[in-house]
Design a protein around this motif. Structure first.
Motif, PDB file in Angstrom:
ATOM      1  N   PRO A  94     -14.616 -36.206   7.632  1.00 42.39           N
ATOM      2  CA  PRO A  94     -14.291 -37.268   6.297  1.00 42.39           C
ATOM      3  C   PRO A  94     -13.785 -38.493   7.967  1.00 42.39           C
ATOM      4  CG  PRO A  94     -12.993 -35.189   5.999  1.00 42.39           C
ATOM      5  CD  PRO A  94     -13.777 -35.183   7.357  1.00 42.39           C
ATOM      6  N   LEU A  95     -14.108 -39.427   7.849  1.00 45.77           N
ATOM      7  CA  LEU A  95     -13.768 -40.672   8.322  1.00 45.77           C
ATOM      8  C   LEU A  95     -12.236 -40.876   9.055  1.00 45.77           C
ATOM      9  CD1 LEU A  95     -14.124 -43.926   5.975  1.00 45.77           C
ATOM     10  CD2 LEU A  95     -16.391 -42.007   7.368  1.00 45.77           C
ATOM     11  N   ASP A  96     -12.102 -40.993  10.309  1.00 43.50           N
ATOM     12  CA  ASP A  96     -10.991 -41.031  11.109  1.00 43.50           C
ATOM     13  C   ASP A  96     -10.933 -42.525  10.736  1.00 43.50           C
ATOM     14  OD1 ASP A  96     -12.848 -42.873  12.919  1.00 43.50           O
ATOM     15  OD2 ASP A  96     -13.029 -40.767  13.856  1.00 43.50           O
ATOM     16  N   GLU A 204     -11.788 -21.496   3.269  1.00 45.17           N
ATOM     17  CA  GLU A 204     -11.484 -22.402   5.010  1.00 45.17           C
ATOM     18  C   GLU A 204     -13.229 -22.130   4.996  1.00 45.17           C
ATOM     19  OE1 GLU A 204      -9.967 -20.577   8.600  1.00 45.17           O
ATOM     20  OE2 GLU A 204     -10.312 -19.159   6.989  1.00 45.17           O
ATOM     21  N   GLU A 205     -14.545 -21.067   4.405  1.00 38.98           N
ATOM     22  CA  GLU A 205     -15.180 -20.710   4.484  1.00 38.98           C
ATOM     23  C   GLU A 205     -15.968 -22.400   4.099  1.00 38.98           C
ATOM     24  OE1 GLU A 205     -17.879 -18.137   2.018  1.00 38.98           O
ATOM     25  OE2 GLU A 205     -18.418 -17.053   3.448  1.00 38.98           O
ATOM     26  N   ALA A 206     -15.414 -23.073   2.714  1.00 38.89           N
ATOM     27  CA  ALA A 206     -16.060 -23.972   2.213  1.00 38.89           C
ATOM     28  C   ALA A 206     -15.473 -25.684   3.262  1.00 38.89           C
ATOM     29  CB  ALA A 206     -16.322 -24.357   0.598  1.00 38.89           C
ATOM     30  N   PHE A 207     -14.733 -25.462   4.081  1.00 39.22           N
ATOM     31  CA  PHE A 207     -14.407 -26.806   4.498  1.00 39.22           C
ATOM     32  C   PHE A 207     -13.693 -27.586   3.816  1.00 39.22           C
ATOM     33  CE2 PHE A 207     -18.548 -25.892   7.204  1.00 39.22           C
ATOM     34  CZ  PHE A 207     -18.070 -25.140   8.249  1.00 39.22           C
ATOM     35  N   LEU A 208     -12.730 -26.232   3.140  1.00 37.51           N
ATOM     36  CA  LEU A 208     -11.835 -27.239   2.023  1.00 37.51           C
ATOM     37  C   LEU A 208     -10.299 -26.926   2.657  1.00 37.51           C
ATOM     38  CD1 LEU A 208     -12.254 -26.715  -1.395  1.00 37.51           C
ATOM     39  CD2 LEU A 208     -12.292 -28.936  -0.540  1.00 37.51           C
ATOM     40  N   ILE A 209      -9.991 -25.901   3.801  1.00 38.19           N
ATOM     41  CA  ILE A 209      -8.596 -25.554   4.038  1.00 38.19           C
ATOM     42  C   ILE A 209      -9.211 -25.009   5.637  1.00 38.19           C
ATOM     43  CG2 ILE A 209      -7.306 -25.036   1.988  1.00 38.19           C
ATOM     44  CD1 ILE A 209      -7.214 -22.830   2.872  1.00 38.19           C
ATOM     45  N   TYR A 230      -3.743 -26.330   6.550  1.00 43.23           N
ATOM     46  CA  TYR A 230      -4.178 -28.054   5.967  1.00 43.23           C
ATOM     47  C   TYR A 230      -4.820 -28.213   5.432  1.00 43.23           C
ATOM     48  CZ  TYR A 230      -0.185 -27.987   9.966  1.00 43.23           C
ATOM     49  OH  TYR A 230       0.120 -27.324  10.843  1.00 43.23           O
ATOM     50  N   ILE A 231      -5.832 -29.360   5.213  1.00 48.17           N
ATOM     51  CA  ILE A 231      -6.061 -29.810   3.985  1.00 48.17           C
ATOM     52  C   ILE A 231      -7.383 -30.640   4.874  1.00 48.17           C
ATOM     53  CG2 ILE A 231      -6.995 -30.593   1.883  1.00 48.17           C
ATOM     54  CD1 ILE A 231      -4.963 -28.312   1.783  1.00 48.17           C
ATOM     55  N   ALA A 232      -9.018 -30.367   4.380  1.00 49.20           N
ATOM     56  CA  ALA A 232      -9.561 -30.902   5.287  1.00 49.20           C
ATOM     57  C   ALA A 232      -9.648 -32.176   5.065  1.00 49.20           C
ATOM     58  CB  ALA A 232     -11.166 -30.064   4.304  1.00 49.20           C
ATOM     59  N   ASP A 233      -8.975 -32.756   3.809  1.00 48.04           N
ATOM     60  CA  ASP A 233      -8.940 -34.172   3.769  1.00 48.04           C
ATOM     61  C   ASP A 233      -7.574 -34.612   3.264  1.00 48.04           C
ATOM     62  OD1 ASP A 233     -10.086 -37.054   3.954  1.00 48.04           O
ATOM     63  OD2 ASP A 233      -9.636 -37.050   1.620  1.00 48.04           O
ATOM     64  N   GLY A 247       5.869 -37.065   6.101  1.00 48.67           N
ATOM     65  CA  GLY A 247       5.306 -36.232   7.305  1.00 48.67           C
ATOM     66  C   GLY A 247       5.017 -35.149   7.504  1.00 48.67           C
ATOM     67  N   ALA A 248       4.449 -34.251   5.724  1.00 44.97           N
ATOM     68  CA  ALA A 248       3.482 -33.283   5.975  1.00 44.97           C
ATOM     69  C   ALA A 248       1.773 -33.668   5.828  1.00 44.97           C
ATOM     70  CB  ALA A 248       3.771 -32.762   4.917  1.00 44.97           C
ATOM     71  N   VAL A 249       2.069 -35.373   4.718  1.00 47.98           N
ATOM     72  CA  VAL A 249       0.301 -36.128   5.342  1.00 47.98           C
ATOM     73  C   VAL A 249       0.248 -36.152   6.875  1.00 47.98           C
ATOM     74  CG1 VAL A 249      -0.603 -38.197   4.345  1.00 47.98           C
ATOM     75  CG2 VAL A 249       0.636 -36.756   3.213  1.00 47.98           C
ATOM     76  N   PHE A 250       1.429 -37.330   7.479  1.00 44.31           N
ATOM     77  CA  PHE A 250       0.934 -37.597   9.121  1.00 44.31           C
ATOM     78  C   PHE A 250       0.800 -35.902   9.651  1.00 44.31           C
ATOM     79  CE2 PHE A 250       2.555 -38.245  13.201  1.00 44.31           C
ATOM     80  CZ  PHE A 250       1.686 -39.633  13.565  1.00 44.31           C
ATOM     81  N   GLU A 251       1.527 -34.531   9.834  1.00 48.62           N
ATOM     82  CA  GLU A 251       1.092 -33.468  10.321  1.00 48.62           C
ATOM     83  C   GLU A 251      -0.459 -33.142   9.803  1.00 48.62           C
ATOM     84  OE1 GLU A 251       2.782 -29.168  10.540  1.00 48.62           O
ATOM     85  OE2 GLU A 251       3.951 -30.681  10.687  1.00 48.62           O
ATOM     86  N   ASN A 252      -0.923 -33.385   9.080  1.00 47.96           N
ATOM     87  CA  ASN A 252      -2.424 -32.653   7.918  1.00 47.96           C
ATOM     88  C   ASN A 252      -3.501 -33.625   9.154  1.00 47.96           C
ATOM     89  OD1 ASN A 252      -3.132 -31.729   5.675  1.00 47.96           O
ATOM     90  ND2 ASN A 252      -4.400 -32.226   7.143  1.00 47.96           N
ATOM     91  N   LEU A 253      -3.172 -34.947   8.987  1.00 51.27           N
ATOM     92  CA  LEU A 253      -3.751 -36.364   9.834  1.00 51.27           C
ATOM     93  C   LEU A 253      -3.452 -35.916  11.511  1.00 51.27           C
ATOM     94  CD1 LEU A 253      -3.303 -39.564   8.158  1.00 51.27           C
ATOM     95  CD2 LEU A 253      -5.326 -38.286   8.218  1.00 51.27           C
ATOM     96  N   VAL A 254      -2.790 -35.407  12.331  1.00 49.77           N
ATOM     97  CA  VAL A 254      -2.581 -34.826  12.831  1.00 49.77           C
ATOM     98  C   VAL A 254      -3.603 -33.701  14.033  1.00 49.77           C
ATOM     99  CG1 VAL A 254      -0.675 -34.154  15.187  1.00 49.77           C
ATOM    100  CG2 VAL A 254      -0.539 -36.126  13.794  1.00 49.77           C
ATOM    101  N   PHE A 255      -3.258 -32.828  12.627  1.00 46.07           N
ATOM    102  CA  PHE A 255      -4.001 -31.593  12.923  1.00 46.07           C
ATOM    103  C   PHE A 255      -4.899 -31.845  12.981  1.00 46.07           C
ATOM    104  CE2 PHE A 255      -6.542 -28.210  10.658  1.00 46.07           C
ATOM    105  CZ  PHE A 255      -7.097 -27.434  11.598  1.00 46.07           C
TER     106      PHE A 255
END
Length: 318
Positions: A94-96, A204-209, A230-233, A247-255
């Protein structure tokens, strides 16, 4: 241009005809001998049974450059062994944040950096799926996830209980950044624990998480310890849960920003740090970190200490 051939292998006619026959017909139509190089583009290759063998034959016996793409990550991964030594893999992420700004045609002057605040908030909400970023139509995300679940997971693993696997994905979206509790999820869904673990491994195998392991010295302890999800996007997460819990969204983006560094989370003596990698500790905070969190970070044994707290972290090269 006459040396370029493109075909989507999900087309019904492609399922009935050999790739080799298509390429031979292409050379015949344009009068191109086998000694002359052609460029072959095959999309959705996973739909073609035995595609890897035919691509191997083409690569080994003709003057070709082959580009094979597909949206079914799990199916493509299974085929890689047949092409060992003959392929280079490119995973399209996904786009950074930088790419998000480019897609939105947003250019910010050095003297107007304050504008980043608004656009980063948009990035937190929309995430980085290109079509969704451009059109902002949530149906694109819903259809994308449905395609992955039903084609890459349900179809591949012959899952009968499709309702439960979709419900599980929704629960995982709600729990991004939190520890996985297989027992709790199994009770909520009425599934046994092993089934929940299998379904999560399929996601996880399908890159969703993505799963993040705890920072442990031994491999056994790492495997047994709770994992974070963490969710893939984040755009996918927000479509299914609503744009909340920044906060959770931001942490997901940092990951997602540091995912390639194989980060783990740290928890010891009731002290927690969001991510650890290469002797570096990262605390992800959408709002200002507390004194206790800063103290934990500063007193940690890790050489490099980072507080990721706004858009500046996402514009850094490393």
């Amino acid at each position: 241009p006459k040396r370029i051939f493109f075909m989507s292998l999900e087309h019904p006619i492609a399922l009935e005809t050999s790739i080799l026959d298509f390429v031979e017909s292409f050379r015949k139509i344009h009068g191109i001998p086998k000694k002359d190089k052609i460029y072959l583009f095959f999309d959705e290759v996973q739909y073609k049974e035995g595609f890897e063998r035919e691509l191997k034959i083409l690569n080994d016996n003709e003057n070709v450059k082959i580009f094979a793409s597909g949206s079914s990550a799990s199916l493509i991964k299974d085929k890689k062994a047949f092409l060992t030594g003959r392929h280079n893999d490119i995973l399209v992420e996904p786009l950074d944040f930088k790419e998000f700004l480019i897609f939105k045609n947003i250019k910010i002057k050095e003297s107007e950096k304050y504008l980043y605040d608004k656009h980063f908030k948009e990035y937190m909400e929309l995430g980085g799926m290109p079509e969704y970023v451009l059109k902002e139509d949530s149906e694109d995300i819903i259809n994308l996830v449905d395609d992955i679940i039903y084609k890459d997971i349900v179809g591949k693993h012959n899952i009968k209980n499709t309702k439960s696997i979709k419900e599980l994905f929704l629960l995982l979206c709600e729990r991004s950044g939190k520890n996985l509790t297989y027992n709790k999820l199994s009770k909520v869904l009425g599934l046994n624990v092993d089934t929940v673990k299998d379904y999560i491994s399929f996601f996880e195998e399908a890159f969703l998480i993505h799963l993040v392991y705890k920072h442990e010295r031994s491999l056994n302890a790492r495997i047994k310890s709770p994992k974070k999800i963490y969710i893939a996007d984040v755009g996918i997460r927000n479509v299914f849960t609503g744009f909340k819990d920044f906060g959770a969204v931001f942490e997901n983006l940092v990951f997602l920003k540091i995912k390639d560094k194989n980060p783990r989370y740290y928890y010891e003596n009731n002290k927690e740090i969001d991510f650890i990698y290469n002797n570096t500790a990262v605390e992800a905070k959408f709002k200002k970190p507390t004194k206790e969190e800063l103290k934990t970070l500063e007193q940690s044994k890790f050489k490099n200490k980072i507080v990721a707290k706004n858009w500046e972290f996402f514009l850094q090269t490393n």
